[in-house]
Design an enzyme around this catalytic site. Structure first.
Site, PDB file in Angstrom:
ATOM      1  N   GLY A  58       0.849  -1.179   0.000  1.00 37.00           N
ATOM      2  CA  GLY A  58       0.000   0.000   0.000  1.00 37.00           C
ATOM      3  C   GLY A  58       0.886   1.231   0.000  1.00 37.00           C
ATOM      4  O   GLY A  58       2.063   1.161   0.378  1.00 37.00           O
ATOM      5  N   GLN A 104       3.336   9.917   0.917  1.00 35.69           N
ATOM      6  CA  GLN A 104       4.607   9.195   1.083  1.00 35.69           C
ATOM      7  C   GLN A 104       5.568   9.442  -0.077  1.00 35.69           C
ATOM      8  O   GLN A 104       6.751   9.121   0.018  1.00 35.69           O
ATOM      9  CB  GLN A 104       4.364   7.695   1.227  1.00 35.69           C
ATOM     10  CG  GLN A 104       3.679   7.319   2.534  1.00 35.69           C
ATOM     11  CD  GLN A 104       3.489   5.818   2.639  1.00 35.69           C
ATOM     12  OE1 GLN A 104       2.523   5.284   2.109  1.00 35.69           O
ATOM     13  NE2 GLN A 104       4.411   5.140   3.295  1.00 35.69           N
ATOM     14  N   CYS A 155       5.762   0.126   7.611  1.00 36.89           N
ATOM     15  CA  CYS A 155       5.440   1.273   6.766  1.00 36.89           C
ATOM     16  C   CYS A 155       6.651   1.583   5.899  1.00 36.89           C
ATOM     17  O   CYS A 155       7.773   1.607   6.403  1.00 36.89           O
ATOM     18  CB  CYS A 155       5.103   2.475   7.653  1.00 36.89           C
ATOM     19  SG  CYS A 155       4.694   3.956   6.716  1.00 36.89           S
ATOM     20  N   LEU A 156       6.423   1.818   4.626  1.00 35.98           N
ATOM     21  CA  LEU A 156       7.541   2.126   3.725  1.00 35.98           C
ATOM     22  C   LEU A 156       8.252   3.406   4.147  1.00 35.98           C
ATOM     23  O   LEU A 156       9.411   3.611   3.811  1.00 35.98           O
ATOM     24  CB  LEU A 156       7.043   2.252   2.284  1.00 35.98           C
ATOM     25  CG  LEU A 156       6.525   0.942   1.653  1.00 35.98           C
ATOM     26  CD1 LEU A 156       5.882   1.216   0.312  1.00 35.98           C
ATOM     27  CD2 LEU A 156       7.642  -0.080   1.521  1.00 35.98           C
ATOM     28  N   HIS A 190      -4.559   1.940   7.324  1.00 37.37           N
ATOM     29  CA  HIS A 190      -3.200   2.487   7.420  1.00 37.37           C
ATOM     30  C   HIS A 190      -3.022   3.632   6.407  1.00 37.37           C
ATOM     31  O   HIS A 190      -2.481   4.691   6.738  1.00 37.37           O
ATOM     32  CB  HIS A 190      -2.205   1.343   7.162  1.00 37.37           C
ATOM     33  CG  HIS A 190      -0.757   1.724   7.174  1.00 37.37           C
ATOM     34  ND1 HIS A 190       0.125   1.272   8.147  1.00 37.37           N
ATOM     35  CD2 HIS A 190      -0.014   2.501   6.338  1.00 37.37           C
ATOM     36  CE1 HIS A 190       1.338   1.764   7.896  1.00 37.37           C
ATOM     37  NE2 HIS A 190       1.285   2.512   6.802  1.00 37.37           N
ATOM     38  N   GLU A 191      -3.478   3.410   5.174  1.00 36.47           N
ATOM     39  CA  GLU A 191      -3.267   4.429   4.122  1.00 36.47           C
ATOM     40  C   GLU A 191      -4.137   5.665   4.354  1.00 36.47           C
ATOM     41  O   GLU A 191      -3.698   6.795   4.107  1.00 36.47           O
ATOM     42  CB  GLU A 191      -3.534   3.848   2.731  1.00 36.47           C
ATOM     43  CG  GLU A 191      -2.693   2.630   2.341  1.00 36.47           C
ATOM     44  CD  GLU A 191      -1.208   2.772   2.610  1.00 36.47           C
ATOM     45  OE1 GLU A 191      -0.677   3.901   2.616  1.00 36.47           O
ATOM     46  OE2 GLU A 191      -0.559   1.736   2.856  1.00 36.47           O
ATOM     47  N   HIS A 230      -2.513   7.862   6.701  1.00 33.47           N
ATOM     48  CA  HIS A 230      -1.452   8.690   6.098  1.00 33.47           C
ATOM     49  C   HIS A 230      -2.016  10.002   5.563  1.00 33.47           C
ATOM     50  O   HIS A 230      -1.363  11.043   5.638  1.00 33.47           O
ATOM     51  CB  HIS A 230      -0.786   7.942   4.933  1.00 33.47           C
ATOM     52  CG  HIS A 230       0.376   7.073   5.326  1.00 33.47           C
ATOM     53  ND1 HIS A 230       1.481   7.563   5.982  1.00 33.47           N
ATOM     54  CD2 HIS A 230       0.622   5.745   5.138  1.00 33.47           C
ATOM     55  CE1 HIS A 230       2.359   6.564   6.176  1.00 33.47           C
ATOM     56  NE2 HIS A 230       1.858   5.450   5.678  1.00 33.47           N
TER      57      HIS A 230
END
Ligand code: CO
Length: 191
Positions: free
Chosen positions: A46, A51, A100-101, A142-143, A146
């Site tokens: 995701g 990000q 998380c990236l 999660h997204e 963000h």
């Protein structure tokens, strides 16, 4: 479709509240294409536009391909949602492993709703509703976080629920196995 640089933890950009997309322009199409490329290159499941430094409410989600034993119609399917919102969320919650990236080297146990319905626009600007459960529901939550400048670590108040994964995936997987609630191998939990 070039990849874009992923903004990492400490950069105040990640704390910005993203703006709603007013029209689904060619720029938004390009943004989504680049996000997909970037997520694939990073082996993520995701990614939110913030990000890659773009404060617009755009997210993509793609679970790993299904394995033959456990066919899942959502596995491998790419979701791109513009202006995503949680239209429904289950009262039932569960803990699961997330990475998380934008926070490389850490995974943690995060409590999320087991099921959610996400509404927003698809990449053609058409209204879309996605019913998601388990890992798919987790990634959407999660997204969407963000988009509001919220990171998974914000949901963890017990430091024992954070695990470093700098030693590599093997040890991370081992650590995950010790956790009874672990559902996701850390290598496939970055979002
Ligand atoms: Co993330």
């Amino acid at each position: 479709m070039p990849t874009r640089e992923i903004v990492v933890y400490d950069d105040p950009t990640l704390r910005k509240k993203s703006r709603r997309v007013k029209n689904v322009s060619d720029d938004v199409q390009r943004l989504i294409d680049d996000m997909v490329e970037t997520m694939h290159e990073a082996n993520g499941i995701g990614l939110a536009a913030i990000q890659v430094g773009v404060p617009q409410r755009v997210i993509i989600v793609q679970l790993p391909e299904a394995d033959e034993d456990e066919p899942d119609p959502n596995a491998g399917r790419l979701f791109a949602v513009i202006n995503p919102q949680l239209a429904r969320r289950s009262r039932e919650t569960e803990e699961g492993i997330e990475g998380c990236l934008s926070i490389p080297g850490l995974v943690g146990e995060v409590e999320r709703c087991c099921a959610v319905t996400v509404k927003g626009l698809d990449r053609r600007g058409k209204r879309v509703r996605v019913k998601a459960q388990d890992l798919l529901a987790r990634v959407f939550q999660h997204e969407i976080d963000h988009c509001d400048g919220v990171l998974f670590i914000d949901h963890i108040d017990d430091p024992e629920k954070l695990y470093p994964v700098t030693a590599g995936e093997e040890e991370a997987a081992e650590a995950a196995q010790e956790m009874p609630i672990a559902q996701v191998a850390p290598g496939k939990s970055a979002m």
